[in-house]
Design a protein around this motif. Structure first.
Motif, PDB file in Angstrom:
ATOM      1  N   CYS A  44       0.833  -1.213   0.000  1.00  0.00           N
ATOM      2  CA  CYS A  44       0.000   0.000   0.000  1.00  0.00           C
ATOM      3  C   CYS A  44       0.861   1.254   0.000  1.00  0.00           C
ATOM      4  CB  CYS A  44      -0.939   0.004   1.208  1.00  0.00           C
ATOM      5  SG  CYS A  44      -2.272  -1.201   1.084  1.00  0.00           S
ATOM      6  N   LEU A  45       1.935   1.231   0.784  1.00  0.00           N
ATOM      7  CA  LEU A  45       2.832   2.385   0.840  1.00  0.00           C
ATOM      8  C   LEU A  45       3.488   2.621  -0.508  1.00  0.00           C
ATOM      9  CD1 LEU A  45       4.263   4.602   2.450  1.00  0.00           C
ATOM     10  CD2 LEU A  45       5.988   2.917   3.054  1.00  0.00           C
ATOM     11  N   LEU A  46       3.986   1.554  -1.144  1.00  0.00           N
ATOM     12  CA  LEU A  46       4.608   1.703  -2.457  1.00  0.00           C
ATOM     13  C   LEU A  46       3.610   2.200  -3.486  1.00  0.00           C
ATOM     14  CD1 LEU A  46       6.879  -1.466  -2.546  1.00  0.00           C
ATOM     15  CD2 LEU A  46       7.591   0.919  -2.262  1.00  0.00           C
ATOM     16  N   TYR A  47       2.383   1.728  -3.431  1.00  0.00           N
ATOM     17  CA  TYR A  47       1.347   2.198  -4.351  1.00  0.00           C
ATOM     18  C   TYR A  47       1.066   3.678  -4.133  1.00  0.00           C
ATOM     19  CZ  TYR A  47      -3.108   2.944  -6.609  1.00  0.00           C
ATOM     20  OH  TYR A  47      -4.109   3.454  -7.376  1.00  0.00           O
ATOM     21  N   ALA A  48       0.961   4.075  -2.864  1.00  0.00           N
ATOM     22  CA  ALA A  48       0.670   5.480  -2.552  1.00  0.00           C
ATOM     23  C   ALA A  48       1.787   6.386  -3.035  1.00  0.00           C
ATOM     24  CB  ALA A  48       0.457   5.659  -1.047  1.00  0.00           C
ATOM     25  N   VAL A  49       3.046   5.966  -2.850  1.00  0.00           N
ATOM     26  CA  VAL A  49       4.178   6.770  -3.302  1.00  0.00           C
ATOM     27  C   VAL A  49       4.176   6.885  -4.824  1.00  0.00           C
ATOM     28  CG1 VAL A  49       6.694   6.825  -3.477  1.00  0.00           C
ATOM     29  CG2 VAL A  49       5.604   6.357  -1.286  1.00  0.00           C
ATOM     30  N   SER A  50       3.947   5.769  -5.514  1.00  0.00           N
ATOM     31  CA  SER A  50       3.948   5.821  -6.981  1.00  0.00           C
ATOM     32  C   SER A  50       2.760   6.619  -7.490  1.00  0.00           C
ATOM     33  CB  SER A  50       3.957   4.420  -7.582  1.00  0.00           C
ATOM     34  OG  SER A  50       2.748   3.746  -7.305  1.00  0.00           O
ATOM     35  N   ALA A  51       1.601   6.507  -6.857  1.00  0.00           N
ATOM     36  CA  ALA A  51       0.431   7.289  -7.278  1.00  0.00           C
ATOM     37  C   ALA A  51       0.692   8.773  -7.043  1.00  0.00           C
ATOM     38  CB  ALA A  51      -0.812   6.839  -6.508  1.00  0.00           C
ATOM     39  N   HIS A  52       1.358   9.093  -5.923  1.00  0.00           N
ATOM     40  CA  HIS A  52       1.665  10.491  -5.620  1.00  0.00           C
ATOM     41  C   HIS A  52       2.625  11.062  -6.660  1.00  0.00           C
ATOM     42  CE1 HIS A  52       1.858  13.957  -3.011  1.00  0.00           C
ATOM     43  NE2 HIS A  52       3.171  13.909  -3.016  1.00  0.00           N
ATOM     44  N   ALA A  53       3.608  10.259  -7.073  1.00  0.00           N
ATOM     45  CA  ALA A  53       4.577  10.718  -8.072  1.00  0.00           C
ATOM     46  C   ALA A  53       3.912  10.918  -9.424  1.00  0.00           C
ATOM     47  CB  ALA A  53       5.718   9.716  -8.190  1.00  0.00           C
ATOM     48  N   GLU A  54       2.877  10.127  -9.714  1.00  0.00           N
ATOM     49  CA  GLU A  54       2.205  10.240 -10.997  1.00  0.00           C
ATOM     50  C   GLU A  54       1.235  11.422 -11.055  1.00  0.00           C
ATOM     51  OE1 GLU A  54       0.434   6.475 -11.786  1.00  0.00           O
ATOM     52  OE2 GLU A  54       2.360   5.478 -11.957  1.00  0.00           O
ATOM     53  N   LEU A  55       0.995  12.062  -9.923  1.00  0.00           N
ATOM     54  CA  LEU A  55       0.085  13.204  -9.911  1.00  0.00           C
ATOM     55  C   LEU A  55       0.592  14.322 -10.803  1.00  0.00           C
ATOM     56  CD1 LEU A  55      -0.912  13.471  -6.156  1.00  0.00           C
ATOM     57  CD2 LEU A  55      -2.341  12.699  -8.049  1.00  0.00           C
ATOM     58  N   ILE A  56       1.894  14.482 -10.846  1.00  0.00           N
ATOM     59  CA  ILE A  56       2.486  15.517 -11.676  1.00  0.00           C
ATOM     60  C   ILE A  56       3.548  14.879 -12.560  1.00  0.00           C
ATOM     61  CG2 ILE A  56       2.009  17.484 -10.162  1.00  0.00           C
ATOM     62  CD1 ILE A  56       4.841  17.149  -9.062  1.00  0.00           C
ATOM     63  N   GLU A  57       3.599  15.328 -13.771  1.00  0.00           N
ATOM     64  CA  GLU A  57       4.562  14.774 -14.717  1.00  0.00           C
ATOM     65  C   GLU A  57       5.321  15.916 -15.369  1.00  0.00           C
ATOM     66  OE1 GLU A  57       4.445  12.516 -19.007  1.00  0.00           O
ATOM     67  OE2 GLU A  57       2.848  12.109 -17.573  1.00  0.00           O
ATOM     68  N   GLU A  58       6.639  15.880 -15.248  1.00  0.00           N
ATOM     69  CA  GLU A  58       7.452  16.897 -15.889  1.00  0.00           C
ATOM     70  C   GLU A  58       7.445  16.658 -17.397  1.00  0.00           C
ATOM     71  OE1 GLU A  58      11.363  18.939 -14.528  1.00  0.00           O
ATOM     72  OE2 GLU A  58      11.931  17.206 -15.748  1.00  0.00           O
ATOM     73  N   ARG A  59       7.249  17.741 -18.125  1.00  0.00           N
ATOM     74  CA  ARG A  59       7.284  17.685 -19.585  1.00  0.00           C
ATOM     75  C   ARG A  59       8.338  18.661 -20.071  1.00  0.00           C
ATOM     76  NH1 ARG A  59       1.525  19.186 -21.063  1.00  0.00           N
ATOM     77  NH2 ARG A  59       1.541  20.133 -19.038  1.00  0.00           N
ATOM     78  N   SER A  60       8.676  18.564 -21.351  1.00  0.00           N
ATOM     79  CA  SER A  60       9.676  19.455 -21.941  1.00  0.00           C
ATOM     80  C   SER A  60       9.220  19.941 -23.296  1.00  0.00           C
ATOM     81  CB  SER A  60      11.014  18.729 -22.108  1.00  0.00           C
ATOM     82  OG  SER A  60      11.548  18.388 -20.866  1.00  0.00           O
ATOM     83  N   GLN A  61       9.604  21.175 -23.603  1.00  0.00           N
ATOM     84  CA  GLN A  61       9.485  21.755 -24.935  1.00  0.00           C
ATOM     85  C   GLN A  61      10.823  22.400 -25.216  1.00  0.00           C
ATOM     86  OE1 GLN A  61       6.333  24.517 -25.815  1.00  0.00           O
ATOM     87  NE2 GLN A  61       4.747  23.096 -25.123  1.00  0.00           N
TER      88      GLN A  61
END
Length: 135
Positions: free
Chosen positions: A12-29
């Protein structure tokens, strides 16, 4: 007695951490890296944790109510007028990593464009707020 709880808690902890990281995604232009979002407390918290990694911070809101805005078209031009970032913010916050220099930031919402100049460097974060009147 077999206790699955530690393994379940770890999963559950690993899922929560990965879900939290997926909330924002760095993009580039081109050479500009950026993130945007801030809808909901989890996204705002995730963005606030990484905001010091970016030297330009933008915030979009409505005058009077202070209501945050998303779907804001953002264009950032360098000192020569070349567009270095052209995107639509996914939330009320957008953070960008720019080369040091002078820029013109244009933010458009509901057909109303606001423009502000900004100078950024590598050591300090330059915050800009864009506030629109209620339509």
């Amino acid at each position: 007695m077999n206790r699955p709880y530690p393994a379940l808690m770890l999963a559950c902890l690993l899922y929560a951490v990965s879900a939290h990281a997926e909330l924002i995604e760095e993009r580039s232009q081109g050479q500009v890296s950026f993130i945007s979002g801030g809808i909901g407390e989890d996204e705002r918290a995730a963005l606030k944790k990484v905001r010091t990694d970016y030297n330009l911070g933008l915030l979009f809101s409505t005058r009077g109510s202070g209501e945050y805005l998303s779907d804001v078209t953002v264009r950032i031009s360098d000192g020569n007028g070349a567009i270095v970032l052209d995107t639509v913010s996914e939330g009320p916050m957008l953070f960008a990593k720019l080369k040091p220099g002078r820029y013109q930031v244009s933010a458009e919402h509901a057909g109303q464009a606001l423009r502000k100049p900004v100078t950024v460097d590598v050591k300090h974060r330059s915050p800009l707020s864009f506030t629109w009147s209620n339509p």
